[in-house]
Design a protein around this motif. Structure first.
Motif, mmCIF file in Angstrom:
data_model
loop_
_atom_site.group_PDB
_atom_site.id
_atom_site.type_symbol
_atom_site.label_atom_id
_atom_site.label_comp_id
_atom_site.label_asym_id
_atom_site.label_seq_id
_atom_site.Cartn_x
_atom_site.Cartn_y
_atom_site.Cartn_z
ATOM 1 N N LEU A 1 -0.402 50.588 6.036
ATOM 2 C CA LEU A 1 -0.420 49.329 5.299
ATOM 3 C C LEU A 1 0.279 49.414 3.947
ATOM 4 O O LEU A 1 0.799 48.409 3.453
ATOM 5 C CB LEU A 1 -1.869 48.866 5.099
ATOM 6 C CG LEU A 1 -2.660 48.594 6.380
ATOM 7 C CD1 LEU A 1 -4.140 48.432 6.058
ATOM 8 C CD2 LEU A 1 -2.124 47.357 7.093
ATOM 9 N N HIS A 2 0.270 50.584 3.333
ATOM 10 C CA HIS A 2 0.915 50.782 2.034
ATOM 11 C C HIS A 2 2.117 51.711 2.144
ATOM 12 O O HIS A 2 2.537 52.315 1.160
ATOM 13 C CB HIS A 2 -0.089 51.327 1.021
ATOM 14 C CG HIS A 2 -1.123 50.333 0.609
ATOM 15 N ND1 HIS A 2 -2.301 50.679 -0.020
ATOM 16 C CD2 HIS A 2 -1.151 48.980 0.731
ATOM 17 C CE1 HIS A 2 -3.015 49.591 -0.255
ATOM 18 N NE2 HIS A 2 -2.333 48.545 0.198
ATOM 19 N N GLN B 1 -12.923 53.609 3.076
ATOM 20 C CA GLN B 1 -12.226 52.428 2.543
ATOM 21 C C GLN B 1 -13.191 51.637 1.672
ATOM 22 O O GLN B 1 -14.067 50.934 2.178
ATOM 23 C CB GLN B 1 -11.705 51.573 3.696
ATOM 24 C CG GLN B 1 -10.941 50.333 3.290
ATOM 25 C CD GLN B 1 -9.744 50.646 2.417
ATOM 26 O OE1 GLN B 1 -9.795 50.452 1.203
ATOM 27 N NE2 GLN B 1 -8.673 51.119 3.023
ATOM 28 N N ASP C 1 -7.576 46.495 -3.915
ATOM 29 C CA ASP C 1 -7.235 46.269 -2.508
ATOM 30 C C ASP C 1 -7.774 44.927 -2.015
ATOM 31 O O ASP C 1 -8.152 44.783 -0.846
ATOM 32 C CB ASP C 1 -7.777 47.408 -1.642
ATOM 33 C CG ASP C 1 -6.956 48.676 -1.772
ATOM 34 O OD1 ASP C 1 -5.729 48.566 -1.925
ATOM 35 O OD2 ASP C 1 -7.548 49.774 -1.741
ATOM 36 N N LEU D 1 -6.348 43.621 1.216
ATOM 37 C CA LEU D 1 -6.896 44.151 2.463
ATOM 38 C C LEU D 1 -8.207 43.454 2.800
ATOM 39 O O LEU D 1 -8.461 43.112 3.967
ATOM 40 C CB LEU D 1 -7.119 45.659 2.354
ATOM 41 C CG LEU D 1 -5.892 46.510 2.028
ATOM 42 C CD1 LEU D 1 -6.260 47.990 2.040
ATOM 43 C CD2 LEU D 1 -4.756 46.235 3.006
ATOM 44 N N SER E 1 -4.519 52.737 4.436
ATOM 45 C CA SER E 1 -3.929 52.357 3.152
ATOM 46 C C SER E 1 -3.451 53.589 2.394
ATOM 47 O O SER E 1 -2.974 53.474 1.260
ATOM 48 C CB SER E 1 -4.947 51.577 2.308
ATOM 49 O OG SER E 1 -6.103 52.370 2.054
#
Length: 334
Positions: A181-182, A258, A264, A267, A139
């Motif tokens: 992912l980002h 994470q 988030d 996610l 991310s």
């Protein structure tokens, strides 16, 4: 087992192997502490009148109810094209586009580790750690992973064609997949929502990340609410595909750095949808109370999932958590 008696990554992975890895900001901060900044949007405001966001720039972010740069820059690009079709002057939106882009460039360069400060050994270690997995999700939008992969790209899946374009119809590859992912500073979004990977490398990948042809904007999702991030993800072919791949990870999944907080949630929802066989979660062994709190944090998020076992390990024992990876930053940047 006492809370502080965390197994090592090697021991845990032998008993509960993971084929996928999900990295968060903690992984980047382990290498470069200034990556712990709270908000790139706030960083751009602090830069002052010459290099930061102007009052008119801030009005655009407020009007669009976002702190993400990509949607604002994309909206301005669309406005310029519409004005051109209607023979309307584009001076005002162009001025705002370049002003916001300059503020973004300055903010990123303020917090990002310079290429010249990254030891070759650090990138080699990261490269070797990544290739132990079938899929690596991150991310983070910094350049640590792209730089590391470029050190020895053999064995990593190539998701972009020879011209640098992503095509969701051609995603069957061999080797370790690295999915951002980002988005990332190495990616660009085209007006039609497609994605291009920049051809630069090394220092140029950072120095020229926002120098691109008209109509393209840097594709990365900076800090904001989860719903705003998800909206931006849905407007990108590459980002929406990457999130969908995470939601299909049914084997062992390792979480490193994470935190999966409220920003988030998208996610977290993807992992819960995937229901992997087990989760191997990195814990920073600061003290007994901190370890217990960290464990409870993840139990609150996944403890209700049937047939998904949670396993915790010492983050410092993971190749991406080794102390020798840390790069000393100037005191003013900590």
């Amino acid at each position: 087992m006492p809370a502080h008696d965390l197994p090592s990554w090697a021991d845990l992975n032998q008993r509960h192997p993971c084929s996928a890895l999900l990295l968060g900001n903690g992984a980047s901060r382990a290498v470069w502490k200034p990556f712990g900044y709270f908000s790139l949007h706030e960083q751009a405001q602090r830069a002052g009148r010459k290099k930061g966001l102007a009052v008119s720039d801030m009005a655009l972010f407020k009007a669009l109810a976002t702190e993400l740069f990509e949607p604002v820059l994309s909206t301005l690009n669309q406005t310029v094209r519409a004005n051109a079709a209607l023979a309307i002057s584009s001076t005002a939106p162009l001025n705002r586009y370049y002003s916001i882009k300059e503020a973004l460039i300055h903010a990123v360069r303020t917090v990002h580790v310079p290429w010249s400060r990254v030891p070759q050994a650090t990138l080699t270690s990261i490269n070797q750690a990544l290739r132990q997995f079938r899929s690596v999700y991150t991310s983070n939008y910094d350049l640590l992973l792209p730089w590391a992969v470029q050190q020895a790209p053999q064995g990593f899946a190539e998701l972009f064609d020879e011209q640098g374009f992503f095509d969701v119809r051609r995603t069957r590859t061999t080797g370790t997949r690295v999915l951002h992912l980002h988005g990332g500073l190495h990616l660009l979004k085209l007006p039609d929502g497609t994605t291009r990977q920049r051809g630069a490398d090394a220092a140029e990948l950072l120095d020229g990340f926002a120098v691109n042809i008209p109509g393209e904007v840097p594709l990365f999702v900076n800090e904001d609410r989860s719903d705003e991030k998800l909206r931006a993800i849905r407007h990108s072919d590459y980002l929406s595909w990457s999130l969908g791949e995470l939601a299909r990870e049914h084997e062992g999944l390792c979480l490193f750095g994470q935190h999966l907080d409220s920003s988030d949630q998208h996610l977290l929802d993807a992992i819960r949808q995937a229901r992997p066989k087990h989760l191997a979660i990195a814990i920073r062994p600061l003290n007994e109370a901190s370890i217990l709190n960290q464990k409870q944090h993840y139990i609150d998020r996944f403890g209700d999932l049937d047939q998904v076992s949670l396993h915790f390990f010492d983050a410092s024992s993971h190749p991406l958590g080794h102390a020798e990876l840390a790069i000393n930053a100037p005191l003013g940047l900590h």
